[in-house]
Design a protein around this motif. Structure first.
Motif, PDB file in Angstrom:
ATOM      1  N   ASP A  46      -4.951   0.390  -0.527  1.00 30.24           N
ATOM      2  CA  ASP A  46      -5.592  -0.401   0.524  1.00 30.24           C
ATOM      3  C   ASP A  46      -6.355  -1.581  -0.086  1.00 30.24           C
ATOM      4  N   THR A  59      -5.559  -5.526   0.324  1.00 28.23           N
ATOM      5  CA  THR A  59      -6.556  -6.467   0.837  1.00 28.23           C
ATOM      6  C   THR A  59      -6.649  -7.699  -0.063  1.00 28.23           C
ATOM      7  N   GLY A  84      -6.799  -5.518  10.556  1.00 25.95           N
ATOM      8  CA  GLY A  84      -7.643  -4.325  10.684  1.00 25.95           C
ATOM      9  C   GLY A  84      -8.753  -4.521  11.709  1.00 25.95           C
ATOM     10  N   TYR A 137     -14.255  -4.258   1.156  1.00 20.97           N
ATOM     11  CA  TYR A 137     -13.181  -5.046   1.781  1.00 20.97           C
ATOM     12  C   TYR A 137     -13.549  -6.526   1.834  1.00 20.97           C
ATOM     13  N   PHE A 165      -1.346  -1.077   5.036  1.00 20.13           N
ATOM     14  CA  PHE A 165      -2.049  -1.417   6.272  1.00 20.13           C
ATOM     15  C   PHE A 165      -1.363  -0.771   7.478  1.00 20.13           C
ATOM     16  N   THR A 223      -1.956  -3.913  12.522  1.00 22.61           N
ATOM     17  CA  THR A 223      -2.796  -3.888  11.329  1.00 22.61           C
ATOM     18  C   THR A 223      -2.105  -4.621  10.179  1.00 22.61           C
ATOM     19  N   GLY A 224      -0.776  -4.424  10.063  1.00 22.74           N
ATOM     20  CA  GLY A 224      -0.040  -5.057   8.974  1.00 22.74           C
ATOM     21  C   GLY A 224       0.203  -6.540   9.166  1.00 22.74           C
TER      22      GLY A 224
END
Lengths: 209, 209, 209
Positions: free
Chosen positions: A12, A16, A50, A70, A106, A131-132
C-alpha cells in the motif's frame, strides 16, 4: 493507523508513493504547472481514490488524513517527481510496474474496506475499482484530459478483476493475507499483460470514430 | 449558525460575497453561459471549498447549507455579477483585494475547523488551503480551464501559509481572535505582494515548456 | 431499500435507466471511449446526482449503493447504449421524454429527501436540482465538455421549479403521492416545453460573446 498485515501495508505504501510519482510526472508532461500544481496533482493521484471511497462508505475523516504516513509518502512522491522529472521520464517501465502494484493493492484494499463497511458485492467491486482509478481520474480532469481510464488500455478492468477476486474470496470465507495476495496478483498480472501486449478494451460497435 | 467572533464572521461574509462575485465574473469571461451557469458558478466558487472541507471532516450537512446567510450572500454575489459584469470588469483591483480577504479568511477558518474536528497538523493545513482554493478549482474545472491555482500566481502558497500560522498558534495555545487575525493578515499580505509584484511559484526544472 | 410509493419508485427506476442510456449515448458521441468508459459514464450520469445529494445530507453509503436495483438499472442502461448506440441515435424524441421523466423524478425525490434530512427551504431546492443535474454535470466534466446545464436549454430551471413545488407542498402540509406527482408534472412540462420551443435561459447582458 491501519491494521493491515505488514506485507499488504508495504504494498500500500509502495503504491501510494508510485501513484504520487507517476501522477505528478503525468501532470508535468501534460500541462504548464508550478510546484504547487505538480505536487498537488501527485498527491491527488495517490490519495484521491481512497478519499472518494472513504467518503462513500462513511469512513470520514479519510484514512489519508488519519495516518500521516500516506500524506508523507504522497508529498514525497510529488516532490521527487518535481525535482527529477527529466530524469524519471527515462524510467517508463519501472514506473509502470510500481504503478501496477499501486493499482492492484488499492483495488484489493478498497473492495475489502467496502465489504467491511457493510456494502454488497456489486458496490464493493465498484468501490475497489474507484479506489484504484479514482485519483488518476481526478488528476486527468483537473489538467483537462479525458481520463485515460475511460478510453484506452486495460486499466479499469484489472482493477475490477482484483476487486472481484477480493469480494469472492471473502464471501467464500477465505480471509487474510493469502487471499489478498491472490487478488493483488490477479490485477497486477492482467495489468502488466495489458501494458506488454498493448491490449485495449472493446470500443462501441460501428466504427463511428 | 456559526459561533465565530463578529469580526471574523464579517470577514467570512465579505469573502463569501467576493468569491461569488469574482467566480461568476471569471465564468462570464471564460465561457458562454446562461444565468443559471453564471450564478451557479459564482455560488460554487464561494461555497465549494467549505463544502469540500465539511465533507472531509465529517461535518455534514455543510455549513453552507445550515446557515442561510452563506447561501444568500453567494446567490447575491452571483446575481450582481450577472447583471453588472461589464461594469465590474473595470474594478479589477478592488475585486482582487476582496478576493484576497476571502482567501485568507477561508484558509484560516478552514484550518481551525479541521483542528477542531481532531485532525493533525498536516491535514489541517491542507484542509485550510482546500477551503480557500477548492471553490475556484471546481469552477475552473467546470468551465474547462486548468485551475489557475495549479499553474500561476501565488494563490495556494499564501493559503497554505495562513493555514500553517493558524495551526501553529493554536498548537502554541494561542487561541481566539488576535491569533486568527495574524494568520489572516499573513495570508492577505503574501497574496497582495504576489499580485502587486507578479510573483510566481517555481516551475519544474529544465525549461521543458 | 427505499420506501417510496410504487408509482414514484417506478418513475425513479425509469429515470435511472433513461439517464444511464442517455448519458452513455452522449459519451459515445462526444469522446473516443472504450466499453468501460461508456458504461461508467452512463452509470455516473444516472447515479452521480443522487450520490452527491446523499453525501451532502449525510445519508451514506448512498442509496445507489444500498439498493442493488439502482446499480443494476444504471449498468443495464449503459450496456444497452454501448451495444445499440447507432440505432438509438435515431430515437432522439423518446429518449428526451424519458430523460425529462428522470430529471423531474430526481429533482422531486432529491428535494424531499433533503427536507427529510432537516435542511431548510433554500438548500432543499438546491439539493433537488443537484440530484437532477449533478450526474450529467460530472459526465460532461469528465469528457471535457462545459456542462450543458450551465450554458443552454431549460434544464436546471425546470429542476429548480420541481424542487420548489415539492418544498412548497410539503411545507404547506400536503404530503404524499399527489403532491409529488404535481411537482413531477411541473418540472416535466416546463422541460418538454423548453425542448419543443427551443427555449433558453437568459445570457449575461451586453452581447459580450
Amino acid at each position: 493507523m491501519t491494521t493491515e498485515p505488514p506485507l499488504l501495508l508495504a504494498l500500500d505504501f509502495t503504491g501510494t508513493f508510485a501513484f504520487a510519482l507517476n501522477g505528478a510526472l503525468t501532470a508535468v508532461r501534460a500541462a504548464r504547472l508550478d510546484i504547487v500544481g505538480v505536487v498537488a496533482l501527485g498527491m491527488i493521484t495517490a490519495l484521491g481514490g481512497g478519499i472518494l471511497r472513504d467518503v462513500l462508505i462513511d469512513s470520514v475523516p479519510p484514512a489519508a488524513f488519519r495516518d500521516w504516513r500516506y500524506l508523507a509518502l504522497a508529498l514525497g512522491g510529488g516532490l521527487v517527481a518535481f525535482a527529477l522529472s527529466q530524469w524519471l521520464d527515462r524510467l517508463e517501465m519501472p514506473i509502470n510496474v510500481l504503478d501496477a502494484i499501486g493499482l492492484s493493492t488499492f483495488a484489493v484494499i478498497g473492495a475489502s474496506k467496502a465489504l467491511g463497511a457493510g456494502l454488497g458485492i456489486g458496490p464493493a467491486i465498484i468501490l475497489g475499482a474507484i479506489t484504484g482509478v479514482g485519483g488518476g481520474t481526478i488528476r486527468d480532469t483537473l489538467i483537462r484530459r479525458i481520463p485515460s481510464v475511460l478510453q484506452s488500455d486495460l486499466y479499469a478492468i484489472p482493477a475490477l478483476l482484483g476487486a472481484a477476486v477480493t469480494v469472492g474470496t471473502i464471501h467464500a470465507g477465505v480471509h487474510g493475507l493469502p487471499a489478498a495476495l491472490v487478488a493483488v496478483a490477479t490485477c497486477f498480472t492482467v495489468r502488466m499483460l495489458g501494458v506488454h501486449f498493448g491490449l485495449q478494451a472493446p470500443s462501441p460497435p460501428g466504427g463511428r470514430h
